[in-house]
Design a protein around this motif. Structure first.
Motif, PDB file in Angstrom:
ATOM      1  N   ARG A  70       0.830  -1.211   0.000  1.00  0.00           N
ATOM      2  CA  ARG A  70       0.000   0.000   0.000  1.00  0.00           C
ATOM      3  C   ARG A  70       0.852   1.245   0.000  1.00  0.00           C
ATOM      4  NH1 ARG A  70      -1.992   3.755  -1.015  1.00  0.00           N
ATOM      5  NH2 ARG A  70      -3.919   4.737  -0.319  1.00  0.00           N
ATOM      6  N   ARG A  71       1.913   1.229   0.740  1.00  0.00           N
ATOM      7  CA  ARG A  71       2.798   2.391   0.753  1.00  0.00           C
ATOM      8  C   ARG A  71       3.521   2.489  -0.584  1.00  0.00           C
ATOM      9  NH1 ARG A  71       5.109   0.064   6.289  1.00  0.00           N
ATOM     10  NH2 ARG A  71       3.671   1.039   7.767  1.00  0.00           N
ATOM     11  N   ALA A  72       3.995   3.674  -0.883  1.00  0.00           N
ATOM     12  CA  ALA A  72       4.858   3.792  -2.052  1.00  0.00           C
ATOM     13  C   ALA A  72       6.003   2.823  -1.837  1.00  0.00           C
ATOM     14  CB  ALA A  72       5.383   5.223  -2.164  1.00  0.00           C
ATOM     15  N   LEU A  73       6.186   1.923  -2.775  1.00  0.00           N
ATOM     16  CA  LEU A  73       7.168   0.860  -2.564  1.00  0.00           C
ATOM     17  C   LEU A  73       8.580   1.415  -2.483  1.00  0.00           C
ATOM     18  CD1 LEU A  73       5.835  -2.035  -4.792  1.00  0.00           C
ATOM     19  CD2 LEU A  73       5.700  -1.766  -2.335  1.00  0.00           C
ATOM     20  N   ASP A  74       8.806   2.525  -3.117  1.00  0.00           N
ATOM     21  CA  ASP A  74      10.147   3.095  -3.143  1.00  0.00           C
ATOM     22  C   ASP A  74      10.226   4.344  -2.272  1.00  0.00           C
ATOM     23  OD1 ASP A  74      11.043   1.177  -4.847  1.00  0.00           O
ATOM     24  OD2 ASP A  74      10.799   2.382  -6.662  1.00  0.00           O
ATOM     25  N   GLN A  75      11.322   4.446  -1.573  1.00  0.00           N
ATOM     26  CA  GLN A  75      11.689   5.708  -0.932  1.00  0.00           C
ATOM     27  C   GLN A  75      12.750   6.370  -1.800  1.00  0.00           C
ATOM     28  OE1 GLN A  75      13.105   4.327   2.939  1.00  0.00           O
ATOM     29  NE2 GLN A  75      11.421   5.403   3.918  1.00  0.00           N
ATOM     30  N   VAL A  76      12.560   7.633  -2.072  1.00  0.00           N
ATOM     31  CA  VAL A  76      13.573   8.374  -2.819  1.00  0.00           C
ATOM     32  C   VAL A  76      14.659   8.798  -1.847  1.00  0.00           C
ATOM     33  CG1 VAL A  76      14.051  10.418  -4.205  1.00  0.00           C
ATOM     34  CG2 VAL A  76      11.899   9.176  -4.504  1.00  0.00           C
ATOM     35  N   ILE A  77      15.901   8.495  -2.205  1.00  0.00           N
ATOM     36  CA  ILE A  77      17.032   8.866  -1.351  1.00  0.00           C
ATOM     37  C   ILE A  77      17.659  10.139  -1.903  1.00  0.00           C
ATOM     38  CG2 ILE A  77      19.181   8.086  -0.305  1.00  0.00           C
ATOM     39  CD1 ILE A  77      16.821   6.304   0.364  1.00  0.00           C
ATOM     40  N   ASP A  78      17.547  11.221  -1.138  1.00  0.00           N
ATOM     41  CA  ASP A  78      18.135  12.498  -1.559  1.00  0.00           C
ATOM     42  C   ASP A  78      19.586  12.539  -1.090  1.00  0.00           C
ATOM     43  OD1 ASP A  78      18.880  15.057  -2.125  1.00  0.00           O
ATOM     44  OD2 ASP A  78      17.239  16.032  -1.035  1.00  0.00           O
ATOM     45  N   GLU A  79      20.487  12.288  -2.025  1.00  0.00           N
ATOM     46  CA  GLU A  79      21.920  12.355  -1.720  1.00  0.00           C
ATOM     47  C   GLU A  79      22.518  13.696  -2.110  1.00  0.00           C
ATOM     48  OE1 GLU A  79      23.491   7.813  -2.258  1.00  0.00           O
ATOM     49  OE2 GLU A  79      23.241   8.987  -4.099  1.00  0.00           O
ATOM     50  N   GLN A  80      21.746  14.523  -2.822  1.00  0.00           N
ATOM     51  CA  GLN A  80      22.297  15.754  -3.393  1.00  0.00           C
ATOM     52  C   GLN A  80      22.222  16.950  -2.450  1.00  0.00           C
ATOM     53  OE1 GLN A  80      20.388  16.508  -7.152  1.00  0.00           O
ATOM     54  NE2 GLN A  80      20.368  14.336  -7.721  1.00  0.00           N
ATOM     55  N   THR A  81      21.048  17.107  -1.778  1.00  0.00           N
ATOM     56  CA  THR A  81      20.818  18.314  -0.999  1.00  0.00           C
ATOM     57  C   THR A  81      21.665  18.321   0.266  1.00  0.00           C
ATOM     58  OG1 THR A  81      18.529  18.288  -1.781  1.00  0.00           O
ATOM     59  CG2 THR A  81      19.058  19.776   0.041  1.00  0.00           C
ATOM     60  N   ARG A  82      22.424  19.388   0.438  1.00  0.00           N
ATOM     61  CA  ARG A  82      23.211  19.562   1.651  1.00  0.00           C
ATOM     62  C   ARG A  82      22.383  20.331   2.672  1.00  0.00           C
ATOM     63  NH1 ARG A  82      25.749  16.532  -0.720  1.00  0.00           N
ATOM     64  NH2 ARG A  82      24.846  15.344   0.992  1.00  0.00           N
ATOM     65  N   ASP A  83      22.268  19.775   3.831  1.00  0.00           N
ATOM     66  CA  ASP A  83      21.500  20.425   4.893  1.00  0.00           C
ATOM     67  C   ASP A  83      22.352  21.504   5.560  1.00  0.00           C
ATOM     68  OD1 ASP A  83      19.348  20.981   6.466  1.00  0.00           O
ATOM     69  OD2 ASP A  83      19.340  19.094   7.566  1.00  0.00           O
ATOM     70  N   VAL A  84      21.682  22.473   6.163  1.00  0.00           N
ATOM     71  CA  VAL A  84      22.358  23.601   6.809  1.00  0.00           C
ATOM     72  C   VAL A  84      21.876  23.697   8.250  1.00  0.00           C
ATOM     73  CG1 VAL A  84      22.720  26.096   6.798  1.00  0.00           C
ATOM     74  CG2 VAL A  84      22.521  24.847   4.632  1.00  0.00           C
ATOM     75  N   LEU A  85      22.827  23.824   9.171  1.00  0.00           N
ATOM     76  CA  LEU A  85      22.479  23.972  10.585  1.00  0.00           C
ATOM     77  C   LEU A  85      21.988  25.386  10.838  1.00  0.00           C
ATOM     78  CD1 LEU A  85      22.500  22.627  13.417  1.00  0.00           C
ATOM     79  CD2 LEU A  85      24.780  23.620  13.733  1.00  0.00           C
ATOM     80  N   ILE A  86      20.767  25.496  11.340  1.00  0.00           N
ATOM     81  CA  ILE A  86      20.221  26.808  11.676  1.00  0.00           C
ATOM     82  C   ILE A  86      20.626  27.213  13.086  1.00  0.00           C
ATOM     83  CG2 ILE A  86      18.077  28.109  12.037  1.00  0.00           C
ATOM     84  CD1 ILE A  86      16.773  26.375   9.905  1.00  0.00           C
ATOM     85  N   ASP A  87      20.504  26.286  14.023  1.00  0.00           N
ATOM     86  CA  ASP A  87      20.834  26.625  15.414  1.00  0.00           C
ATOM     87  C   ASP A  87      21.009  25.341  16.214  1.00  0.00           C
ATOM     88  OD1 ASP A  87      21.454  28.306  17.460  1.00  0.00           O
ATOM     89  OD2 ASP A  87      19.498  29.305  17.549  1.00  0.00           O
ATOM     90  N   ALA A  88      21.831  25.437  17.257  1.00  0.00           N
ATOM     91  CA  ALA A  88      22.015  24.340  18.203  1.00  0.00           C
ATOM     92  C   ALA A  88      22.331  24.963  19.555  1.00  0.00           C
ATOM     93  CB  ALA A  88      23.144  23.414  17.765  1.00  0.00           C
TER      94      ALA A  88
END
Length: 922
Positions: free
Chosen positions: A714-732
């Motif tokens: 029932r679920r989308a059989l595939d998960q798309v793996i985003d290897e391209q987008t670089r995440d950015v730390l906003i705050d810690a």
């Protein structure tokens, strides 16, 4: 039929179900069975609707009234009949001990053998054997509860004594429901075990039911019963009384305590012979079906489990709104209800009639030193907050992961893919988002979150799904550069080792340092060394979130903590690392679940697995599966058919729909109840037939393999793996609430030393100007122990962190590791302009100044003398002073002791000791 005749028909049926042989006066045979109910029996005071014979002797009466008639007004009439028995009839007691009033829909019961006897509502009638048992008892349960011996307080601390005392008072007053609120870690289960023991041993309770939320909590509860040792005779509970943790749908007649989940109990009442343990592994919070239903689950009488099966029901985690739909399961039994919770809702308190016999909140537990408080450290990233867009580019192949096989294939995107934060780790996996959170957690762990520590504290990570947990485990191992033992997944799908074995290792061994779970350890599970909770999933239920937070609040003694985390001195608090904003979003009192067709399929299947049998649910599930059948390819269809034991998806959907077809249900009712031609089954018979049809139709979905097979397609059989987008730390950083807590602690500390400056010797000395005398180690220890008690409930390290958060410019480094650092804290509190530095740092600086002065005056020291002087300095740094008798201890005895010190320093030794005591730690 007249209303009275309809009521009699219902009553006849119920009495027969409960084992009574119903007879008319003209055809009576009181020895036809153990229990005989004789209709229209003449008494001195009128006709009893039913006279109850037990083993040939009269035991009670039943007064029948039409539906809608109030029963409380009938009690006088029943009592009159109880006293009007003809003189020559065999009987047990006069007046007759038992009286029922019933409309066939509502039934109430009075046992006149009880002190201050009063009526109580029943689901149906007792079986004859139960009335025989009751009438032959030396003392009734409610009478015994009024004569309980004084509580033996051996091994019990004040809270448990107070709780048990209040509970027994409530039971003695015949209050049917009692609610106990005790904060996580304050001993709810042990309190319930002690109560169980006294109820069985002294009140002569026949059997107690202990309801738990899921199976592994049942194992913990069984362990508590097994470990409890009676203060009255030295026997363990399980040596004296049988305790059964139900794994099959069969209650051992010899058991005095039964432990089970409410979903298994419902399965048993429904007449099912088996119930899969896999359906008891998940928390009901995860699959809460309550708002799918318009009313509680229907319960019908089961002669194998009569209403008198349990005298007392203890309901663990009773705050859960799940008990809305299971309410009739609880109401089925003629039993006292005792609720246990750390976080009661208004609805919970209402269910227990406002009878809160103990109210011990988390805040009170922290103040009493039974729980530790917490701080929140927020990690916020761009993708976590706002999602991202994955660009479609020619000849750029994007990984797609199959949810079932976990295999990855590469293909181009047809279009740009924009995803939101809510899609993360379900439809889209942004690996850099997970990695950035974990990397930030690692980088801040020893500098800000647990400053000065070198060992990763025991940490529990909450993931969204089992697959998400897999991704987190892999990245944690990579970022920390550790092996498999360092970080483990502990979920219901863990293979290789049993989840409970991994949990025991997490609790008692050095590894794993980090455990990743979905909900296996979310509630109820005791992991005392846990110091950090990392939330990588959001929680909408306020109650569930409070329970999850409760995993970190349990106290632990320092030795036990250090056995698994060697560099941890004390557990003074725990830290919630919030990577998804879970602490910032509003929570609901219960988990929302739309009744419309938009309810997710996994929620519907989880509700069915938990035992829900409802026409709306069955209809919705049938429609979903019928649509799903049209969307699946041959391989997917085959996978479901295999999991269903050869039954195709279309057949499963059709069976569900057929089970609620009015014509099919009507025919089933006619056959089941052997309805004569030309007559119609009653509404109750039709409802029962529909329930039976639906139970049969949903039975295949009790198998988790089939549910998983359906959901995986029932679920989308595939998960798309985003290897391209670089995440950015906003705050810690620690959030504003944590900073406010630090300010409050600093303020409370300053007020504490002001309030106790005349009582505590160390404070008297530190308040003097100039200091009248040097501080002794014993005085400092007394001060440190006073600080650890309420209202502060802190230690030097915790206070140091608070000052550093509030006044970072005046607290240049870490401290509080040594007990004597409490002196530096007091001095800084008295003079805020003075920098807060550890005593060891101050002693080292003053020692270097002293050495420089000695050198300027022409004094020189040999290498061996310097070794002794350094050791003297270190001793003063840890103990504030040194005397000649200290030279008999390590390390001085290893350097030659007092005799060798005199050989090295001669007559100057006493002078040097006096000078260093005055200069270094004054």
């Amino acid at each position: 039929m007249t209303p009275e005749e309809k009521a009699r028909k219902h009553i006849d049926h119920q009495l027969a179900q409960c084992g009574w042989i119903v007879q008319h006066r003209d055809e009576m045979n009181i020895m036809a069975g153990l229990g005989v109910a004789v209709r229209e029996f003449p008494l001195k005071t009128g006709f009893a609707d039913y006279l109850l014979y037990v083993d040939g002797r009269v035991a009670g009466v039943v007064e029948a009234k039409p539906e809608g008639h109030t029963l409380s007004g009938v009690e006088v009439q029943s009592a009159k009949y109880n006293a009007g028995l003809p003189d020559n009839l065999p009987h047990y007691h006069l007046p007759l001990p038992f009286a029922y009033e019933s409309t066939g829909k509502l039934t109430q019961f009075t046992n006149s053998l009880e002190p201050y006897a009063r009526s109580r509502d029943l689901f149906t009638f007792h079986q004859p054997a139960e009335l025989q048992r009751l009438v032959e008892l030396e003392g009734q349960l409610r009478g015994n509860l009024r004569e309980m011996p004084v509580l033996n307080t051996e091994g019990l601390w004040k809270l448990k004594i107070e709780t048990l005392t209040n509970l027994e008072k409530s039971l003695a007053e015949n209050r049917p429901r009692s609610l106990i609120q005790m904060a996580t870690g304050s001993g709810k289960t042990l309190t319930a075990v002690v109560a169980s023991y006294r109820l069985i041993k002294f009140a002569k309770a026949n059997r107690i039911l202990f309801l738990v939320d899921r199976n592994n909590l049942g194992k913990q509860t069984l362990n508590e019963y097994q470990q409890y040792v009676s203060p009255y005779n030295g026997y363990k509970f399980t040596e004296e009384f049988n305790v059964q943790h139900l794994r099959k749908n069969l209650i051992d007649p010899a058991s005095k305590v039964c432990i089970t989940t409410i979903q298994r109990l419902y399965s048993m009442l429904s007449g099912e012979d088996e119930y899969l343990e896999e359906n008891e592994e998940s928390s009901l919070f995860e699959s809460e079906p309550s708002t799918l239903l318009k009313e509680p689950l229907p319960v019908v009488y089961n002669e194998r489990i009569p209403i008198e099966m349990f005298d007392v029901i203890i309901i663990d985690e009773c705050h859960r709104s799940i008990y809305n739909i299971w309410r009739q399961v609880l109401d089925y039994f003629d039993a006292f209800l005792i609720g246990l919770t750390a976080t009661p809702t208004a609805q919970t308190i209402g269910f227990f009639g406002g009878n809160l016999v103990q109210e011990f909140t988390h805040e009170k537990a922290v103040a009493a030193g039974i729980n530790v408080g917490y701080d929140v450290y927020r990690i916020e990233t761009q993708i976590t907050s706002a999602g991202a867009t994955l660009s479609s580019q020619p000849d750029v192949f994007v990984p797609h992961r199959d949810r079932r096989t976990k295999q990855t294939k590469f293909r181009e995107l047809d279009n740009d893919l924009t995803y939101t934060a809510n899609q993360l780790d379900r439809d889209i996996v942004a690996l850099d988002q997970i990695r950035l959170v974990i990397k930030t957690f690692k980088e801040k762990l020893f500098t800000e979150i647990f400053p000065g520590r070198t060992e990763v504290p025991k940490t529990l990570v909450f993931a969204k799904t089992d697959l998400h947990a897999e991704d987190i485990v892999k990245i944690i191992r990579e970022e920390f550069g550790k092996g498999n033992d360092f970080c483990q997944k502990i979920t219901s799908k863990t293979t290789g080792k049993k989840p409970e074995d991994l949990l025991a290792e997490f609790r008692n061994a050095y590894n794993p340092r980090i455990a990743v779970t979905v909900d296996m350890i979310a509630t109820g599970t005791d992991v005392k060394p846990l110091e950090c909770l990392l939330f990588m999933r959001n929680i909408k239920s306020a109650g569930y979130f409070e329970q999850m937070k409760g995993r970190g609040c349990r106290i632990i003694d320092s030795d036990s903590l250090q056995s698994v985390t060697p560099d941890a001195k004390h557990k003074t608090h725990f830290v919630i690392v919030d990577a998804v904003g879970v602490c910032e979003q509003d929570k609901t009192a219960s988990k929302p679940l739309d009744r419309k067709p938009s309810v997710s399929l996994d929620k519907i299947l989880a509700a069915v697995a938990a035992g829900v049998v409802d026409a709306d649910v069955v209809s919705t599930l049938s429609a979903r599966l019928a649509r799903l059948e049209q969307e699946l390819d041959d391989d997917q269809q085959a996978a479901i058919t295999q999991a269903a034991g050869g039954v195709e998806l279309g057949t499963l959907a059709g069976n569900l729909l057929t089970s609620i077809d009015p014509d099919v249900v009507l025919q089933s009712a006619v056959e089941t109840f052997d309805i004569p031609d030309g007559e119609e089954p009653t509404a109750e018979q039709t409802q029962q037939a529909e329930q039976d049809c639906m139970k049969q139709a949903v039975k295949p979905f009790h198998d988790p393999k089939l549910r998983d097979a359906i959901l995986n397609t029932r679920r989308a059989l595939d998960q798309v793996i985003d290897e391209q987008t670089r995440d950015v730390l906003i705050d810690a950083k620690f959030d504003a609430v944590a900073l406010e807590k630090a300010r409050s602690l600093v303020t409370t500390f300053r007020q504490f030393i002001e309030d106790h400056k005349e009582e505590i010797e160390a404070l008297q000395i530190l308040y003097s100007r100039p200091y009248r005398a040097g501080l002794r180690y014993g005085q400092v220890k007394e001060l440190a122990q006073a600080i650890q008690q309420p209202p502060l409930s802190a230690n030097a390290e915790r206070l140091w962190q608070a000052f550093r958060a509030v006044e970072p410019e005046r607290v240049p480094g870490l401290g509080g590791k040594q007990l004597v650092d409490v002196i530096a804290l007091v001095r800084h509190a008295l003079d805020p302009q003075q920098l807060l530095v550890p005593i060891g740092t101050t002693v080292e600086q003053r020692y270097q100044d002293w050495l420089a002065e000695q050198s300027a005056a022409g004094a020189t020291f040999t290498a061996e003398q310097r070794q002794w002087l350094d050791a003297i300095k270190d001793h003063i740094a840890g103990s504030l002073s040194i005397e000649e008798e200290d030279f008999g201890d390590v390390p001085f005895n290893q350097l030659g002791g007092l005799g060798h010190a005199y050989e090295l320093f001669g007559d100057r030794l006493s002078e040097i000791l006096e000078e260093l005591n005055a200069r270094l730690a004054a």
